[in-house]
Design an enzyme around this catalytic site. Structure first.
Site, PDB file in Angstrom:
ATOM      1  N   HIS A  29       0.833  -1.221   0.000  1.00  0.00           N
ATOM      2  CA  HIS A  29       0.000   0.000   0.000  1.00  0.00           C
ATOM      3  C   HIS A  29       0.859   1.260   0.000  1.00  0.00           C
ATOM      4  O   HIS A  29       0.442   2.294   0.513  1.00  0.00           O
ATOM      5  CB  HIS A  29      -0.942   0.034   1.210  1.00  0.00           C
ATOM      6  CG  HIS A  29      -1.704  -1.238   1.432  1.00  0.00           C
ATOM      7  ND1 HIS A  29      -2.895  -1.511   0.807  1.00  0.00           N
ATOM      8  CD2 HIS A  29      -1.403  -2.335   2.180  1.00  0.00           C
ATOM      9  CE1 HIS A  29      -3.320  -2.710   1.180  1.00  0.00           C
ATOM     10  NE2 HIS A  29      -2.426  -3.235   1.998  1.00  0.00           N
TER      11      HIS A  29
ATOM     12  N   SER B  57      15.152  21.648 -16.244  1.00  0.00           N
ATOM     13  CA  SER B  57      13.959  22.456 -16.493  1.00  0.00           C
ATOM     14  C   SER B  57      14.394  23.769 -17.131  1.00  0.00           C
ATOM     15  O   SER B  57      15.458  24.297 -16.819  1.00  0.00           O
ATOM     16  CB  SER B  57      13.237  22.717 -15.175  1.00  0.00           C
ATOM     17  OG  SER B  57      12.443  23.883 -15.267  1.00  0.00           O
TER      18      SER B  57
ATOM     19  N   LYS C 107      16.249  21.951 -10.943  1.00  0.00           N
ATOM     20  CA  LYS C 107      15.619  20.681 -11.272  1.00  0.00           C
ATOM     21  C   LYS C 107      16.509  19.710 -12.014  1.00  0.00           C
ATOM     22  O   LYS C 107      17.309  20.082 -12.865  1.00  0.00           O
ATOM     23  CB  LYS C 107      14.380  20.932 -12.137  1.00  0.00           C
ATOM     24  CG  LYS C 107      13.302  21.653 -11.387  1.00  0.00           C
ATOM     25  CD  LYS C 107      12.450  20.702 -10.593  1.00  0.00           C
ATOM     26  CE  LYS C 107      11.223  20.522 -11.362  1.00  0.00           C
ATOM     27  NZ  LYS C 107      10.240  19.679 -11.026  1.00  0.00           N
TER      28      LYS C 107
ATOM     29  N   GLU D 238       9.996   8.534 -16.904  1.00  0.00           N
ATOM     30  CA  GLU D 238       8.633   8.999 -17.187  1.00  0.00           C
ATOM     31  C   GLU D 238       8.210   8.654 -18.621  1.00  0.00           C
ATOM     32  O   GLU D 238       7.074   8.259 -18.884  1.00  0.00           O
ATOM     33  CB  GLU D 238       8.528  10.511 -16.961  1.00  0.00           C
ATOM     34  CG  GLU D 238       8.608  10.876 -15.479  1.00  0.00           C
ATOM     35  CD  GLU D 238       8.718  12.377 -15.237  1.00  0.00           C
ATOM     36  OE1 GLU D 238       8.551  13.163 -16.187  1.00  0.00           O
ATOM     37  OE2 GLU D 238       8.986  12.751 -14.088  1.00  0.00           O
TER      38      GLU D 238
END
Ligand code: ARG
Length: 463
Positions: free
Chosen positions: A155, A276, A282, A289
């Site tokens: 979980h 970024s 970043k 992804e």
């Protein structure tokens, strides 16, 4: 040049030509097309259907076409309908009359069925090779991290301590099944459709066993209608690739979480990260992804082909030409994702101390504290309740079970003694789990040995 102009009195509409043509995408299997044709004419000559002189002329013409496409001196002319038409037209241009005999006893229906199977076999070999490399990368991480402790989750909540080797081992098993699926698909598709003609075989005395053998198939297919209408193997491949992508996507999701500021379990190498345009701080996990994102694209190919095939009456229908772009895209996507993913985990840095510390905080050893009580005569259900009280006490004080004093333990249950600390140390918790498949070092070492043997005994398919 059209292979079928004779029966027509009017030119095809240009839009129809464009809509109908497949050369822009089937040109990618020119090698397989030529290989199939060479086997076909070799058999035609053996069966005295064409002469040896014609066969030799055709084969040397086909080899010259193959060479010239390979080295770029012959550009595939996309004015042709498909790669089959281009190769045959070029052959006749180069060698004259004998070229016109190439298509004796053959239809483009069995030809394309053959080409696609040959192409799929080659691609399965490449996919299997990519998966094999990925599994070796995972194996290296496993071997180096049988004592790198980390929390295991259910979980997405810390559950019980495990090791990095064990976590990676879960993915190893997934990719092992993926490779087994590749091999199943390869073996099931490995029957040769050549000689099935348009749908009903031919009247020539073809030797189908012979061409099947020449092309490395286990034998000829046994029903000429099924041979030209079967795309099951592509559906199976797209399904297996969807499963590969699902595994990579779950793995990516974990890498993304672990790479986040909140987890800091890993740091993706600069070479596999992106920045970024606005936020200078970043460093984004774009590769993971994208792998996660491209999974949808491969699932889409599977759904498309299943849907394309569902209403097609026997035997060949042009709908089936749609199998190609879908399969090519899914195969290219999956190969790219597996390769990039392997590169990413080869260079990733694991923050062992952070992972171990995380496993200590979050009560991953609570089950072991309960087991301790059970080993000292307390019923499991009572032990569960007692440890629940310990956890409440710790949450209240903001400490871990390991940080409680013995007096504090005894205040909750007199059964606890000094040895509780050893019993709930993360190392003990893991090392006590020695049944096969569990994270304890003893079990993990055995599994690593079994899996290394598996890698040795399962070389890349078709190599
Ligand atoms: N381009 C076609 C395909 O991919 C080749 C087979 C054409 N056969 C035919 N009868 N028109 O399916």
């Amino acid at each position: 040049m059209k292979l079928w102009g004779g029966r027509f009195t009017k030119e095809t509409d240009q839009l129809v030509n464009d809509f109908n043509a497949s050369i822009s995408f089937d040109k990618r299997f020119y090698k397989q097309d030529i290989k199939g044709s060479i086997a076909h004419v070799t058999m035609l000559a053996k069966q005295n259907i064409i002469t040896n002189e014609d066969k030799d002329a055709i084969i040397s013409g086909l080899n010259s076409i193959l060479n010239d496409i390979d080295n770029g001196t012959l550009v595939i002319d996309e004015d042709n309908e498909d790669i089959h038409s281009f190769v045959e037209a070029t052959l006749t241009e180069r060698i004259g009359e004998p070229g016109k005999k190439l298509h004796t006893g053959r239809s483009r229906n069995d030809q394309v069925a053959l080409d696609m199977k040959l192409y799929t076999r080659d691609e399965i070999t490449e996919i299997d090779n990519c998966l094999n490399c990925l599994m070796k990368s995972i194996m290296t991480i496993m071997e180096n991290n049988t004592e790198t402790y980390m929390p295991g989750f259910t979980h997405l909540q810390k559950a019980q301590p495990i090791t990095l080797a064990h976590h990676m081992g879960a993915y190893f098993e997934m990719f092992k099944r993926d490779r087994q699926r590749m091999s199943d698909i390869y073996n099931r598709l490995n029957y040769c459709p050549l000689g099935s003609g348009a749908l009903a075989g031919t009247t020539y005395p073809l030797d189908r066993e012979y061409t099947a053998r020449l092309l490395g198939f286990a034998g000829p297919t046994l029903n000429s209608m099924d041979s030209v209408a079967d795309r099951d193997y592509l559906i199976e491949l797209l399904s297996a690739l969807s499963t590969v992508m699902m595994h990579l996507s779950r793995f990516s999701e974990e890498i993304i979480l672990w790479n986040s500021n909140e987890y800091k379990f890993v740091e993706i190498d600069d070479a596999y990260s992106t920045g970024s345009s606005i936020m200078p701080q970043k460093k984004n996990p774009d590769i993971a992804e994208l792998v996660r994102g491209k999974t949808g694209r491969v699932y889409g190919a599977l759904m498309s082909l299943l849907t394309t095939m569902k209403g097609i009456p026997l035997a060949y229908n042009k709908d089936m030409q749609e199998d190609k772009e879908l399969s090519f895209d899914a195969i290219d996507t999956a190969k790219g994702c597996i390769t990039l993913f392997a590169g990413m985990i080869d260079t990733i840095k694991f923050n062992n101390a952070v992972m171990e510390n995380s496993s200590k905080h979050g009560f991953t050893n609570a089950t072991d504290a309960a087991d301790y009580l059970v080993n000292h005569g307390v019923a499991f259900r009572d032990a569960h309740g007692i440890v629940g009280q310990l956890v409440l006490f710790c949450i209240d004080k903001g400490i871990a079970l390991d940080d409680m004093t013995l007096d504090e333990y005894k205040a909750i249950s007199p059964v606890f003694e000094e040895d509780i600390y050893d019993a709930i140390s993360i190392k003990t918790c893991v090392d006590k789990r020695v049944t096969i498949g569990a994270p304890g070092k003893e079990a993990m070492d055995k599994v690593i040995a079994i899996n290394k043997k598996w890698l040795n005994e399962n070389p890349v398919i078709g190599k």
